[in-house]
Design a protein around this motif. Sequence first.
Motif, PDB file in Angstrom:
ATOM      1  N   VAL A 270       0.838  -1.196   0.000  1.00  9.96           N
ATOM      2  CA  VAL A 270       0.000   0.000   0.000  1.00  9.96           C
ATOM      3  C   VAL A 270       0.874   1.248   0.000  1.00  9.96           C
ATOM      4  N   LYS A 271       1.917   1.268   0.841  1.00  8.15           N
ATOM      5  CA  LYS A 271       2.770   2.453   0.938  1.00  8.15           C
ATOM      6  C   LYS A 271       3.643   2.658  -0.298  1.00  8.15           C
ATOM      7  N   HIS A 272       3.916   1.586  -1.054  1.00  6.58           N
ATOM      8  CA  HIS A 272       4.791   1.689  -2.218  1.00  6.58           C
ATOM      9  C   HIS A 272       4.063   1.559  -3.555  1.00  6.58           C
ATOM     10  N   GLY A 273       2.744   1.462  -3.525  1.00  3.75           N
ATOM     11  CA  GLY A 273       1.987   1.374  -4.776  1.00  3.75           C
ATOM     12  C   GLY A 273       2.185   0.060  -5.500  1.00  3.75           C
ATOM     13  N   GLY A 274       2.345  -1.024  -4.745  1.00  5.75           N
ATOM     14  CA  GLY A 274       2.571  -2.331  -5.350  1.00  5.75           C
ATOM     15  C   GLY A 274       1.290  -2.954  -5.892  1.00  5.75           C
ATOM     16  N   VAL A 275       1.245  -3.115  -7.197  1.00  5.09           N
ATOM     17  CA  VAL A 275       0.152  -3.829  -7.876  1.00  5.09           C
ATOM     18  C   VAL A 275       0.853  -4.827  -8.795  1.00  5.09           C
ATOM     19  N   TRP A 276       0.713  -6.102  -8.485  1.00  6.99           N
ATOM     20  CA  TRP A 276       1.595  -7.137  -9.031  1.00  6.99           C
ATOM     21  C   TRP A 276       0.935  -8.010 -10.081  1.00  6.99           C
ATOM     22  N   THR A 277       1.744  -8.406 -11.063  1.00 11.54           N
ATOM     23  CA  THR A 277       1.285  -9.364 -12.056  1.00 11.54           C
ATOM     24  C   THR A 277       2.401 -10.348 -12.379  1.00 11.54           C
ATOM     25  N   GLY A 278       1.977 -11.489 -12.855  1.00 19.77           N
ATOM     26  CA  GLY A 278       2.893 -12.529 -13.288  1.00 19.77           C
ATOM     27  C   GLY A 278       2.086 -13.719 -13.758  1.00 19.77           C
ATOM     28  N   ARG A 279       2.758 -14.623 -14.403  1.00 18.86           N
ATOM     29  CA  ARG A 279       2.152 -15.895 -14.806  1.00 18.86           C
ATOM     30  C   ARG A 279       3.270 -16.890 -15.020  1.00 18.86           C
ATOM     31  N   ALA A 280       3.008 -18.131 -14.727  1.00 21.72           N
ATOM     32  CA  ALA A 280       4.042 -19.167 -14.745  1.00 21.72           C
ATOM     33  C   ALA A 280       4.715 -19.302 -16.104  1.00 21.72           C
ATOM     34  N   GLU A 281       3.983 -19.088 -17.187  1.00 25.43           N
ATOM     35  CA  GLU A 281       4.522 -19.289 -18.533  1.00 25.43           C
ATOM     36  C   GLU A 281       5.376 -18.126 -19.025  1.00 25.43           C
ATOM     37  N   ALA A 282       5.376 -17.018 -18.312  1.00 30.44           N
ATOM     38  CA  ALA A 282       6.104 -15.830 -18.748  1.00 30.44           C
ATOM     39  C   ALA A 282       7.594 -15.950 -18.432  1.00 30.44           C
ATOM     40  N   ALA A 283       8.376 -15.066 -19.043  1.00 28.98           N
ATOM     41  CA  ALA A 283       9.813 -14.981 -18.779  1.00 28.98           C
ATOM     42  C   ALA A 283      10.148 -13.533 -18.450  1.00 28.98           C
ATOM     43  N   LEU A 284      11.079 -13.361 -17.516  1.00 26.35           N
ATOM     44  CA  LEU A 284      11.443 -12.029 -17.055  1.00 26.35           C
ATOM     45  C   LEU A 284      12.956 -11.878 -17.056  1.00 26.35           C
ATOM     46  N   ARG A 285      13.413 -10.749 -17.596  1.00 30.11           N
ATOM     47  CA  ARG A 285      14.834 -10.400 -17.518  1.00 30.11           C
ATOM     48  C   ARG A 285      14.944  -9.090 -16.754  1.00 30.11           C
ATOM     49  N   LEU A 286      15.519  -9.167 -15.558  1.00 28.00           N
ATOM     50  CA  LEU A 286      15.745  -7.998 -14.725  1.00 28.00           C
ATOM     51  C   LEU A 286      17.177  -7.514 -14.933  1.00 28.00           C
TER      52      LEU A 286
END
Length: 142
Positions: free
Chosen positions: A36-52
């Motif tokens: 709430v304090k940081h504006g966290g609204v999260w998404t993801g899905r098992a089939e996706a790929a992420l590069r940070l």
Amino acid sequence: MRIDGACHCGNIRFVLDWRDEPDAIAARACDCTFCVKHGGVWTGRAEAALRLSLRDPQRVSRYAFGTGTADFLVCAHCGAVPAVVSRIEGRLYAVVNVNTFEGFDPARIQRAPASLDGETESARLARRQRNWIGEVEIVEGA
């Protein structure tokens, strides 16, 4: 579908490969005090790929609370929180904050409230394995 995102200053960037072209992206607005304090609204899905990409890893703070099973990646320079990671059975999982998307139509995001109060640690980890991004790479100095 490729979705780009970043913290405000660009120190933490990501590329999310959704692996299909949905009409809408489901996102969870967690009601914990940190989100709430940081504006966290999260998404993801098992089939996706992420590069940070962490341009300056020394300016990335990892914050864990509650069960201590996930790290919020907080940019120590601008304060934004673009991603959360959790290592489960040797594999890294993640979700990203839709508020850090760049060049993405916000009308395509379906926000819904979420409360995880009372969830056991084992149930939490199982939910992450089912619903969080299942292919995660972190590149430092990029």
